[in-house]
Design an enzyme around this catalytic site. Structure first.
Site, short mmCIF file in Angstrom:
data_model
loop_
_atom_site.label_atom_id
_atom_site.label_comp_id
_atom_site.label_asym_id
_atom_site.label_seq_id
_atom_site.Cartn_x
_atom_site.Cartn_y
_atom_site.Cartn_z
N LYS A 32 0.86 -1.20 0.00
CA LYS A 32 0.00 0.00 0.00
C LYS A 32 0.89 1.24 0.00
O LYS A 32 1.77 1.39 0.84
CB LYS A 32 -0.91 0.04 1.22
CG LYS A 32 -1.81 1.30 1.22
CD LYS A 32 -2.85 1.25 2.33
CE LYS A 32 -2.40 1.86 3.63
NZ LYS A 32 -2.26 3.33 3.62
N ASP A 59 -3.38 4.39 -2.07
CA ASP A 59 -4.35 4.88 -1.08
C ASP A 59 -4.32 6.41 -1.06
O ASP A 59 -3.72 7.01 -0.17
CB ASP A 59 -3.95 4.28 0.28
CG ASP A 59 -4.81 4.74 1.44
OD1 ASP A 59 -5.94 5.20 1.20
OD2 ASP A 59 -4.36 4.61 2.59
N LYS A 61 -7.29 8.34 -1.59
CA LYS A 61 -8.60 8.82 -1.09
C LYS A 61 -9.11 10.06 -1.83
O LYS A 61 -9.31 11.12 -1.24
CB LYS A 61 -8.52 9.11 0.41
CG LYS A 61 -8.09 7.93 1.27
CD LYS A 61 -8.14 8.29 2.74
CE LYS A 61 -7.77 7.15 3.66
NZ LYS A 61 -6.32 6.86 3.69
N LEU A 62 -9.37 9.90 -3.13
CA LEU A 62 -9.80 11.05 -3.93
C LEU A 62 -11.19 11.55 -3.51
O LEU A 62 -12.06 10.75 -3.12
CB LEU A 62 -9.81 10.68 -5.42
CG LEU A 62 -8.45 10.81 -6.13
CD1 LEU A 62 -7.46 9.79 -5.63
CD2 LEU A 62 -8.62 10.69 -7.64
N HIS A 63 -11.41 12.86 -3.62
CA HIS A 63 -12.69 13.48 -3.25
C HIS A 63 -12.73 14.85 -3.92
O HIS A 63 -12.10 15.79 -3.46
CB HIS A 63 -12.76 13.63 -1.72
CG HIS A 63 -14.09 14.09 -1.20
ND1 HIS A 63 -14.38 14.14 0.14
CD2 HIS A 63 -15.20 14.51 -1.85
CE1 HIS A 63 -15.62 14.59 0.31
NE2 HIS A 63 -16.14 14.82 -0.88
N ASP A 64 -13.46 14.95 -5.04
CA ASP A 64 -13.55 16.22 -5.78
C ASP A 64 -14.77 16.12 -6.70
O ASP A 64 -15.54 15.17 -6.59
CB ASP A 64 -12.24 16.45 -6.58
CG ASP A 64 -11.95 17.93 -6.81
OD1 ASP A 64 -12.90 18.68 -7.12
OD2 ASP A 64 -10.78 18.33 -6.71
N ASN A 67 -15.95 15.23 -12.67
CA ASN A 67 -15.07 15.36 -13.82
C ASN A 67 -13.60 15.26 -13.42
O ASN A 67 -12.80 14.56 -14.06
CB ASN A 67 -15.35 16.72 -14.51
CG ASN A 67 -14.52 16.90 -15.76
OD1 ASN A 67 -14.58 16.09 -16.68
ND2 ASN A 67 -13.72 17.97 -15.78
N THR A 68 -13.23 15.93 -12.33
CA THR A 68 -11.84 15.93 -11.88
C THR A 68 -11.42 14.54 -11.38
O THR A 68 -10.33 14.06 -11.71
CB THR A 68 -11.67 16.97 -10.74
OG1 THR A 68 -12.07 18.23 -11.25
CG2 THR A 68 -10.25 17.03 -10.23
N THR A 119 -11.78 6.43 10.39
CA THR A 119 -11.88 5.91 11.77
C THR A 119 -11.52 6.98 12.80
O THR A 119 -11.73 6.80 13.99
CB THR A 119 -10.97 4.67 11.95
OG1 THR A 119 -9.73 4.92 11.32
CG2 THR A 119 -11.60 3.44 11.36
N GLN A 190 -3.94 2.98 17.17
CA GLN A 190 -5.18 2.35 16.68
C GLN A 190 -6.04 1.94 17.88
O GLN A 190 -5.54 1.37 18.84
CB GLN A 190 -4.86 1.11 15.83
CG GLN A 190 -4.11 1.41 14.54
CD GLN A 190 -5.01 1.90 13.42
OE1 GLN A 190 -6.13 2.33 13.65
NE2 GLN A 190 -4.50 1.86 12.20
N ARG A 211 2.67 -0.84 10.92
CA ARG A 211 3.75 -0.93 11.91
C ARG A 211 4.00 -2.32 12.48
O ARG A 211 5.13 -2.61 12.87
CB ARG A 211 3.49 0.09 13.02
CG ARG A 211 3.77 1.51 12.54
CD ARG A 211 3.10 2.54 13.40
NE ARG A 211 1.65 2.51 13.22
CZ ARG A 211 0.80 3.31 13.87
NH1 ARG A 211 1.25 4.18 14.74
NH2 ARG A 211 -0.49 3.24 13.63
O1 C5P Z 1 0.70 1.01 11.20
P1 C5P Z 1 -0.74 0.61 11.01
O2 C5P Z 1 -0.93 -0.89 10.82
O3 C5P Z 1 -1.66 1.20 12.05
O4 C5P Z 1 -1.12 1.26 9.60
C1 C5P Z 1 -2.42 1.18 9.07
C2 C5P Z 1 -2.46 1.81 7.71
O5 C5P Z 1 -3.82 1.85 7.30
C3 C5P Z 1 -1.95 3.25 7.66
O6 C5P Z 1 -1.37 3.45 6.36
C4 C5P Z 1 -3.20 4.07 7.82
O7 C5P Z 1 -3.12 5.33 7.19
C5 C5P Z 1 -4.23 3.19 7.11
N1 C5P Z 1 -5.61 3.40 7.52
C6 C5P Z 1 -6.06 3.24 8.83
N2 C5P Z 1 -7.35 3.43 9.17
C7 C5P Z 1 -8.23 3.81 8.24
C8 C5P Z 1 -7.83 4.00 6.91
C9 C5P Z 1 -6.50 3.78 6.59
O8 C5P Z 1 -5.26 2.86 9.70
N3 C5P Z 1 -9.50 3.97 8.56
#
Ligand code: C5P
Length: 232
Positions: A32, A59, A61-64, A67-68, A119, A190, A211
């Site tokens: 990713k 990843d 995350k487009l939002h516009d 057309n764009t 999240t 998290q 991580r």
């Molecule tokens: O290091 P870790 O396992 O927490 O990384 C999770 C990955 O998933 C990161 O790249 C984070 O930006 C992404 N992510 C997330 N929660 C979301 C959407 C994406 O942790 N809701």
């Protein structure tokens, strides 16, 4: 594509990313690439990782406006990415434009998945700042349904939501789930986490692991452990 472990390569340079991936002898993990690495290293890092034989989830995350987003998706599709994403909050016209933009002349296209609610958004923020006066989980399911009706392939969601998403949108609608930690690992920032083995039981299609692999003393062993728990 079946169940797989996607490594979140949250690095800030091409050098660091490529030297990290060089360690995975005999394996070609799904990678990713997020905003940090893409904005630092540009489309060339996608081309290089694809050239090395990895699949790539871009990843961004487009939002516009439709057309764009449609035109931007055509560019990402030409990069030969495997999964790309957008915010379902952009609406169904934007999502349909994205599907159209992604579709190549030969009819193929990368998988397209939607972020429903980040999240980091809680019920209070949803109500007081986004002015959405509905329970958060019902907003997530409504956005997932809109994504499915607009022709998308799945959503990014918490592993805790994967079962419900499959119930509402069908088993074939992909759930791509971050928030994965080993039972004996640190949860970092998290809050709602699951182990790879629990994510498998929940029916998640892909787990995104950052991580727990990238910061491990032995990242390859951590990756192998994830695959053993989630896929095998
Ligand atoms: O290091 P870790 O396992 O927490 O990384 C999770 C990955 O998933 C990161 O790249 C984070 O930006 C992404 N992510 C997330 N929660 C979301 C959407 C994406 O942790 N809701």
């Amino acid at each position: 594509m079946g169940k797989d472990v996607i490594i979140a390569c949250d690095f800030s340079s091409a050098e660091e990313t490529l030297s990290f991936l060089d360690g995975f002898t005999g394996r070609k993990p799904f990678v990713k690439i997020g905003m940090e690495l893409f904005y630092a290293a540009g489309p060339e890092i996608v081309r290089e990782i694809k050239k090395r034989g990895h699949r790539v989830f871009l990843d961004l995350k487009l939002h516009d406006i439709p057309n764009t987003v449609g035109k931007a998706m055509a560019v990402l599709s030409a990069l030969d990415t495997d999964i790309v994403n957008l915010h379902a909050a952009g609406g169904s016209a934007m999502m349909r434009a994205a599907v159209k933009g992604l579709t190549r002349a030969d009819g193929t296209r990368p998988l397209l998945i939607a972020v429903t609610q980040l999240t980091s958004i809680d019920q209070q923020t949803l109500e007081n700042e986004l002015l959405i006066d509905r329970p958060l989980d019902s907003v997530v399911m409504e956005y997932a349904s809109n994504a499915a009706a607009s022709g998308l392939d799945g959503v990014v969601c918490s592993p805790l939501e994967a079962g419900k998403v499959h119930e509402v949108c069908g088993k074939g609608f992909l759930t791509v789930t971050p928030g994965i930690r080993f039972a004996d690992g640190s949860s970092d920032d998290q809050k709602r986490i699951m182990t790879p083995a629990q994510a498998k039981l929940e029916g998640c299609d892909y787990i995104v692991v950052g991580r727990a692999i990238t910061a491990a003393a032995d990242p390859v062993a951590a990756y192998d452990r994830c695959c053993a728990e989630f896929i095998d």
